[in-house]
Design a protein around this motif. Structure first.
Motif, short mmCIF file in Angstrom:
data_model
loop_
_atom_site.label_atom_id
_atom_site.label_comp_id
_atom_site.label_asym_id
_atom_site.label_seq_id
_atom_site.Cartn_x
_atom_site.Cartn_y
_atom_site.Cartn_z
N ASP A 151 20.87 -44.32 17.10
CA ASP A 151 22.29 -43.98 17.02
C ASP A 151 22.80 -43.77 15.59
O ASP A 151 23.96 -43.42 15.41
N LEU A 152 21.95 -43.97 14.61
CA LEU A 152 22.34 -43.69 13.23
C LEU A 152 22.20 -42.20 12.97
O LEU A 152 21.20 -41.58 13.35
N HIS A 153 23.18 -41.62 12.32
CA HIS A 153 23.13 -40.19 12.01
C HIS A 153 22.26 -39.97 10.77
O HIS A 153 22.40 -40.67 9.79
N THR A 154 21.36 -39.02 10.85
CA THR A 154 20.54 -38.68 9.70
C THR A 154 20.56 -37.17 9.46
O THR A 154 20.62 -36.39 10.41
N GLU A 155 20.54 -36.80 8.21
CA GLU A 155 20.50 -35.39 7.84
C GLU A 155 19.14 -34.99 7.28
O GLU A 155 18.84 -33.81 7.17
#
Length: 80
Positions: free
Chosen positions: A45-49
Motif C-alpha cells: 500500500d505504499l506508493h512508489t515511483e
C-alpha cells in the motif's frame, strides 16, 4: 523507502536480471522465504515511483505497476 523520490531501495532480496522484471534472491540464499514474502507484501500500500536494486536495472518509470505485478507473482504458486 527513499523520500522525497518515493523509491524503494532493495539490497539483494529483490533483483532484476531482465529489465522491468523483478525476481527474488534464489531460494538457497533465503533463510525464511515466507517471512521475506510477508515483509514485501507489507509494502503493497505504499506508493512508489522508482525501484532501486542492488542487482539489476533500476525501475524508474511505472515502478508501481511493476511492483504490484511482482507481488501478484509471489502469490501464485510456481508452475501454475
Amino acid at each position: 523507502v527513499l523520500e522525497p523520490v518515493r523509491a524503494f531501495v532493495f539490497g539483494d532480496a529483490v533483483r532484476s536480471h531482465e529489465t522491468g522484471q523483478l525476481r527474488l534472491l534464489p531460494d538457497p540464499k533465503i533463510k525464511d522465504r515466507a517471512e521475506l514474502e510477508r515483509s514485501l507484501r507489507a509494502l503493497r500500500d505504499l506508493h512508489t515511483e522508482a525501484l532501486l536494486l542492488d542487482d539489476g536495472d533500476p525501475i524508474l518509470w511505472s515502478a508501481r505497476s511493476a511492483w504490484l505485478a511482482f507481488l501478484r507473482e509471489l502469490a501464485t504458486p510456481a508452475g501454475i
